[in-house]
Write a protein that holds these residues in place. Structure first.
Motif, PDB file in Angstrom:
ATOM      1  N   ARG A 159       8.388 -14.582 -34.129  1.00  0.00           N
ATOM      2  CA  ARG A 159       9.518 -15.796 -34.842  1.00  0.00           C
ATOM      3  C   ARG A 159      10.563 -16.004 -33.979  1.00  0.00           C
ATOM      4  O   ARG A 159      10.951 -17.400 -34.118  1.00  0.00           O
ATOM      5  N   ARG A 160      11.093 -14.886 -33.265  1.00  0.00           N
ATOM      6  CA  ARG A 160      12.373 -15.460 -32.421  1.00  0.00           C
ATOM      7  C   ARG A 160      11.966 -16.377 -31.377  1.00  0.00           C
ATOM      8  O   ARG A 160      12.702 -16.928 -30.825  1.00  0.00           O
ATOM      9  N   LEU A 161      10.828 -16.536 -31.225  1.00  0.00           N
ATOM     10  CA  LEU A 161       9.959 -17.512 -30.138  1.00  0.00           C
ATOM     11  C   LEU A 161      10.187 -18.787 -30.565  1.00  0.00           C
ATOM     12  O   LEU A 161      10.171 -19.529 -29.613  1.00  0.00           O
ATOM     13  N   GLY A 162      10.429 -19.216 -31.735  1.00  0.00           N
ATOM     14  CA  GLY A 162      10.409 -20.404 -32.126  1.00  0.00           C
ATOM     15  C   GLY A 162      11.272 -21.264 -31.716  1.00  0.00           C
ATOM     16  O   GLY A 162      11.090 -22.461 -30.765  1.00  0.00           O
ATOM     17  N   PRO A 163      12.517 -21.060 -31.692  1.00  0.00           N
ATOM     18  CA  PRO A 163      13.938 -21.765 -31.200  1.00  0.00           C
ATOM     19  C   PRO A 163      13.710 -21.997 -29.729  1.00  0.00           C
ATOM     20  O   PRO A 163      13.915 -22.854 -28.962  1.00  0.00           O
ATOM     21  N   VAL A 164      13.313 -20.765 -28.756  1.00  0.00           N
ATOM     22  CA  VAL A 164      13.021 -20.828 -27.607  1.00  0.00           C
ATOM     23  C   VAL A 164      12.024 -22.012 -27.150  1.00  0.00           C
ATOM     24  O   VAL A 164      12.433 -22.586 -26.310  1.00  0.00           O
ATOM     25  N   LEU A 165      10.749 -21.942 -27.698  1.00  0.00           N
ATOM     26  CA  LEU A 165       9.796 -22.902 -27.404  1.00  0.00           C
ATOM     27  C   LEU A 165      10.001 -24.367 -27.789  1.00  0.00           C
ATOM     28  O   LEU A 165       9.980 -25.082 -27.180  1.00  0.00           O
ATOM     29  N   GLN A 166      10.996 -24.464 -28.826  1.00  0.00           N
ATOM     30  CA  GLN A 166      11.584 -25.415 -29.281  1.00  0.00           C
ATOM     31  C   GLN A 166      12.298 -26.250 -28.193  1.00  0.00           C
ATOM     32  O   GLN A 166      12.069 -27.485 -28.115  1.00  0.00           O
ATOM     33  N   ALA A 167      13.144 -25.333 -27.684  1.00  0.00           N
ATOM     34  CA  ALA A 167      14.011 -25.845 -26.615  1.00  0.00           C
ATOM     35  C   ALA A 167      13.420 -26.167 -25.433  1.00  0.00           C
ATOM     36  O   ALA A 167      13.532 -27.443 -24.716  1.00  0.00           O
ATOM     37  N   LEU A 168      12.353 -25.646 -25.140  1.00  0.00           N
ATOM     38  CA  LEU A 168      11.518 -25.968 -24.134  1.00  0.00           C
ATOM     39  C   LEU A 168      10.648 -27.230 -24.171  1.00  0.00           C
ATOM     40  O   LEU A 168      10.446 -27.938 -23.417  1.00  0.00           O
ATOM     41  N   TRP A 169      10.197 -27.693 -25.715  1.00  0.00           N
ATOM     42  CA  TRP A 169       9.719 -28.671 -25.735  1.00  0.00           C
ATOM     43  C   TRP A 169      10.519 -30.013 -25.764  1.00  0.00           C
ATOM     44  O   TRP A 169      10.560 -30.877 -25.409  1.00  0.00           O
ATOM     45  N   ASP A 170      11.880 -29.507 -26.230  1.00  0.00           N
ATOM     46  CA  ASP A 170      12.777 -30.946 -26.132  1.00  0.00           C
ATOM     47  C   ASP A 170      13.175 -31.151 -24.797  1.00  0.00           C
ATOM     48  O   ASP A 170      13.222 -32.231 -24.450  1.00  0.00           O
ATOM     49  N   TRP A 171      13.243 -29.983 -24.024  1.00  0.00           N
ATOM     50  CA  TRP A 171      13.433 -30.636 -22.731  1.00  0.00           C
ATOM     51  C   TRP A 171      12.559 -31.363 -21.981  1.00  0.00           C
ATOM     52  O   TRP A 171      12.629 -32.325 -21.404  1.00  0.00           O
ATOM     53  N   GLY A 172      11.063 -30.971 -22.151  1.00  0.00           N
ATOM     54  CA  GLY A 172      10.079 -32.006 -21.849  1.00  0.00           C
ATOM     55  C   GLY A 172       9.989 -33.334 -22.226  1.00  0.00           C
ATOM     56  O   GLY A 172       9.728 -34.255 -21.569  1.00  0.00           O
ATOM     57  N   ALA A 173      10.502 -33.400 -23.826  1.00  0.00           N
ATOM     58  CA  ALA A 173      10.301 -34.454 -24.114  1.00  0.00           C
ATOM     59  C   ALA A 173      11.555 -35.563 -23.754  1.00  0.00           C
ATOM     60  O   ALA A 173      11.445 -36.796 -23.799  1.00  0.00           O
ATOM     61  N   GLN A 174      12.705 -34.711 -23.160  1.00  0.00           N
ATOM     62  CA  GLN A 174      13.730 -35.539 -22.820  1.00  0.00           C
ATOM     63  C   GLN A 174      13.305 -36.620 -21.676  1.00  0.00           C
ATOM     64  O   GLN A 174      14.173 -37.507 -21.439  1.00  0.00           O
ATOM     65  N   HIS A 175      12.425 -36.159 -20.879  1.00  0.00           N
ATOM     66  CA  HIS A 175      12.254 -36.670 -19.506  1.00  0.00           C
ATOM     67  C   HIS A 175      11.113 -37.684 -19.734  1.00  0.00           C
ATOM     68  O   HIS A 175       9.979 -37.075 -19.929  1.00  0.00           O
ATOM     69  N   ARG A 176      11.129 -38.789 -19.312  1.00  0.00           N
ATOM     70  CA  ARG A 176      10.143 -39.867 -19.258  1.00  0.00           C
ATOM     71  C   ARG A 176      10.075 -40.073 -17.961  1.00  0.00           C
ATOM     72  O   ARG A 176      10.776 -41.004 -17.426  1.00  0.00           O
ATOM     73  N   PRO A 177       9.134 -39.291 -17.155  1.00  0.00           N
ATOM     74  CA  PRO A 177       9.055 -39.704 -15.549  1.00  0.00           C
ATOM     75  C   PRO A 177       8.578 -41.059 -15.507  1.00  0.00           C
ATOM     76  O   PRO A 177       7.413 -41.218 -15.621  1.00  0.00           O
ATOM     77  N   PRO A 178       9.366 -41.946 -14.720  1.00  0.00           N
ATOM     78  CA  PRO A 178       8.840 -43.213 -14.474  1.00  0.00           C
ATOM     79  C   PRO A 178       8.136 -43.659 -12.919  1.00  0.00           C
ATOM     80  O   PRO A 178       8.852 -44.066 -12.448  1.00  0.00           O
ATOM     81  N   PRO A 179       7.246 -42.951 -12.649  1.00  0.00           N
ATOM     82  CA  PRO A 179       6.594 -43.176 -11.379  1.00  0.00           C
ATOM     83  C   PRO A 179       5.605 -44.097 -11.227  1.00  0.00           C
ATOM     84  O   PRO A 179       4.360 -43.755 -10.661  1.00  0.00           O
ATOM     85  N   PRO A 180       5.513 -45.218 -11.881  1.00  0.00           N
ATOM     86  CA  PRO A 180       4.679 -45.902 -12.161  1.00  0.00           C
ATOM     87  C   PRO A 180       4.132 -46.759 -10.738  1.00  0.00           C
ATOM     88  O   PRO A 180       2.828 -46.678 -10.180  1.00  0.00           O
ATOM     89  N   ALA A 181       4.954 -47.379 -10.205  1.00  0.00           N
ATOM     90  CA  ALA A 181       4.556 -47.858  -8.943  1.00  0.00           C
ATOM     91  C   ALA A 181       5.661 -48.055  -7.907  1.00  0.00           C
ATOM     92  O   ALA A 181       5.538 -47.475  -6.720  1.00  0.00           O
ATOM     93  N   GLY A 182       7.148 -48.441  -8.197  1.00  0.00           N
ATOM     94  CA  GLY A 182       7.881 -48.813  -7.359  1.00  0.00           C
ATOM     95  C   GLY A 182       8.322 -47.524  -6.563  1.00  0.00           C
ATOM     96  O   GLY A 182       8.367 -47.568  -5.060  1.00  0.00           O
ATOM     97  N   THR A 183       8.293 -46.558  -6.978  1.00  0.00           N
ATOM     98  CA  THR A 183       8.976 -45.355  -6.472  1.00  0.00           C
ATOM     99  C   THR A 183       8.025 -44.689  -5.479  1.00  0.00           C
ATOM    100  O   THR A 183       8.326 -43.853  -4.539  1.00  0.00           O
ATOM    101  N   ARG A 184       6.879 -44.965  -5.813  1.00  0.00           N
ATOM    102  CA  ARG A 184       5.778 -43.938  -5.291  1.00  0.00           C
ATOM    103  C   ARG A 184       5.054 -44.864  -4.159  1.00  0.00           C
ATOM    104  O   ARG A 184       3.939 -45.006  -4.190  1.00  0.00           O
TER     105      ARG A 184
END
Lengths: 105, 105
Positions: free
Chosen positions: B80-105
């Motif tokens: 159960r203690r893993l809950g907040p930890v994984l939540q933090a991990l998921w939040d971190w992943g959700a924060q990032h919208r990687p925009p590599p569609p065309a121009g950058t790459r």
DNA sequence: CTGTATCCTGAACGATACTG
DNA sequence: CAGTATCGTTCAGGATACAG
């Protein structure tokens, strides 16, 4: 949430990031800090993390047009936000002293 | 810290734990919730997580001496203690919208 | 119902050699 | 110095069949 997992995929990735939490690094510095990684894997990790927006790659053109190439990697803002998250993960792991020596198993 | 990584090893493990954060589960419930996992992998994950002290296994002997076997898995306190930890991990992943569609790459 | 056994495939890993 | 290319190995993952 799959994003986080894909960004961190590979069993060495978090250890690489751990190095960066203490400052930026060059390829050879990482090579010495993590002797267990082959060049290929280290190269893979760095490329992957750069793609994932966790690391930034900076080429310092030294003096000669291309010699010796100095490349320095640093955490992005996004990468730095990973610090507390991984810390929490490590703390969780450290909390648990699994005692399966004899009786239970 | 390697402990955390080994406990969570495998790309489906966190999704399995995610299921458990919403309550205990039986084998078939998990099978339906995560159709992408084969029996073998699901079985592997459950065994691994049980060994790692994240899950508890409870056999409910129904009425016949062994039929049908009802097994229910629940998170341990450690799990159960893993809950907040994984939540933090998921939040971190959700924060990032990687925009590599065309121009950058 | 709750798994384990077996076999197969593909990805990650690891070592070495080589290039810009 | 900073990687890439190539090759072989190892291992998690997927499918199916079968067992308690």
């Amino acid at each position: 949430m799959e994003i986080a997992l894909s960004a961190l995929h590979g069993r060495w990735t978090t250890l690489v990031i751990r190095e960066f939490l203490q400052g930026d690094r060059t390829f050879t510095e990482l090579r010495h800090a993590l002797p267990a990684l082959s060049d290929k894997v280290l190269s893979d990790r760095l490329a992957h993390l750069t793609e994932a927006g966790v690391l930034d790659r900076h080429r310092h053109r030294h003096r000669q047009p291309g010699w010796p190439p100095r490349v320095r990697y640093t955490l992005t803002a996004h990468g730095r936000r990973l610090g507390p998250v991984l810390q929490a993960l490590w703390d969780w792991g450290a909390q648990h002293r699994p005692p399966p020596p004899a009786g239970t198993r």
